[in-house]
Design an enzyme around this catalytic site. Structure first.
Site, short mmCIF file in Angstrom:
data_model
loop_
_atom_site.label_atom_id
_atom_site.label_comp_id
_atom_site.label_asym_id
_atom_site.label_seq_id
_atom_site.Cartn_x
_atom_site.Cartn_y
_atom_site.Cartn_z
N SER A 284 59.79 76.53 67.95
CA SER A 284 60.78 76.16 68.96
C SER A 284 60.72 74.70 69.40
CB SER A 284 60.67 77.07 70.19
OG SER A 284 60.85 78.43 69.82
N ALA B 69 57.52 76.41 61.71
CA ALA B 69 57.57 77.74 62.33
C ALA B 69 58.98 78.07 62.82
CB ALA B 69 56.57 77.81 63.47
N HIS B 70 59.12 79.29 63.33
CA HIS B 70 60.44 79.78 63.74
C HIS B 70 61.07 78.93 64.84
CE1 HIS B 70 58.10 82.84 66.48
NE2 HIS B 70 57.99 81.62 66.92
N ASN B 71 62.39 78.75 64.71
CA ASN B 71 63.24 78.08 65.71
C ASN B 71 63.06 76.56 65.78
OD1 ASN B 71 63.84 80.80 66.50
ND2 ASN B 71 62.16 80.76 67.96
N HIS C 59 62.98 89.11 63.74
CA HIS C 59 63.54 87.77 63.58
C HIS C 59 64.93 87.89 62.97
CE1 HIS C 59 59.49 86.52 64.41
NE2 HIS C 59 59.82 85.26 64.32
#
Length: 324
Positions: free
Chosen positions: A265, A245-247, A204
């Site tokens: 995302s 969460a990521h993005n 990441h």
């Protein structure tokens, strides 16, 4: 606009031929220097990106990027908009190229460069047992609570309040932001390649950006982006025990209440309100001025100015009618 990421050391001597070789492909007819690997939204002409989901076709059409890692499934739909680099497994290939550009991306679990704060700085208030990494920047009139860790290269604006037992890494924080007790911000997201013998962790290289006047509740976890950044918009207030969460990109002036979960995302518009314990699935687009009732499960895109509730989340009038 692409924001410079100060958290990961990049190899600046990567050429297209290195990428092809890493992916096990024949040498390209034309070789040129590649600046970085980036998402479609922020990529420049000399970057490389990837395409693995038809939901992002319009984004690809608008992107400046020339070279895109993809597979045969999408070739016909993208060949007129970029130079496709075709592979069997897009995400695993992206993983290999991230490691090419950022060979140390998986080695950031613990910052061993921590020391106590400079007590002579009378423009910042510190609690007990506070630890700082190298090259951090903190604005005037900011308060840092007890037992809090600010890791290397983190930037925090002026007039912020950071609570007790907070961990901040790989993050840029704006002005007038409040981060409550127990929050963990900027850790690696939940990304890996499953394998029966040993799972492989996905690097990441994104960061977390928290814009001005936002509030992050107690025990929130905000993962940094994989390639994109995770963004919390201006004047957005987030209640306790929320996972982002990521993005994920959350817009301005949003209200997120307790125990809401965002999968990776998803993009949330401005002026969105989400009730407690709602869940937002990954790779969705939630429009502006949307209201999502507590306990709802959102599994598809929601246009602007809509109220939804239930699982799967539906228009509020339909939900009320079905549950009389």
């Amino acid at each position: 606009m692409k924001i410079k990421n100060p958290f990961f050391k990049k190899n600046n001597k990567i050429y297209l031929s290195h990428i092809y070789k890493t992916l096990g492909l024949k040498k390209p007819k034309k070789d040129l220097k590649i600046n970085d690997i980036s998402d479609l939204r922020s990529s420049s002409y000399n970057d490389i990106s990837f395409y693995n989901n038809s939901n992002y076709l319009e984004l690809l059409k608008k992107s400046k990027v020339k070279y895109v890692i993809s597979n045969e499934k999408y070739f016909k739909s993208i060949k007129n908009h970029c130079h496709p680099i075709l592979v069997k497994n897009v995400l695993k290939s992206v993983y290999e190229i991230i490691n090419l550009f950022y060979p140390e991306a998986l080695n950031d679990a613990i910052d061993f460069n921590l020391t106590g704060p400079d007590k002579t700085n009378n423009k910042i208030t510190f609690g007990k047992n506070v630890l700082f990494g190298k090259n951090i920047k903190i604005g005037n009139n900011t308060i840092i609570g007890h037992n809090t860790i600010i890791e290397s290269n983190v930037m925090i604006g002026s007039n912020c309040i950071i609570g007790n037992n907070v961990l901040i890494k790989n993050t840029i924080v704006g002005k007038n932001v409040r981060i409550m007790d127990g929050a963990i911000i900027g850790k690696k997201g939940f990304g890996f390649f499953p394998d029966k013998k040993m799972n492989s962790r996905y690097p990441h290289i994104g960061m977390v950006i928290i814009k001005d006047n936002a509030e992050i509740g107690c025990n929130n976890t905000i993962d940094r982006g994989s390639i994109s950044n995770t963004v919390i918009g201006k004047n957005t207030f987030i209640d306790n025990q929320v996972h982002i969460a990521h993005n994920v990109n959350i817009g301005d002036n949003c209200i997120i209440t307790g125990q809401v979960g965002f999968a990776g995302s998803s993009k949330i518009g401005d002026n969105v309100s989400i009730g407690g314990q709602a869940g937002i699935s990954g790779h969705l687009i939630i429009g502006n001025n949307v209201q999502i009732g507590g306990g709802s499960g959102v599994i598809k895109n929601i246009p602007d100015n809509v109220k939804v509730m239930g699982y799967p989340a539906k228009d509020i009038r339909s939900f009320i009618k079905d549950n009389k």
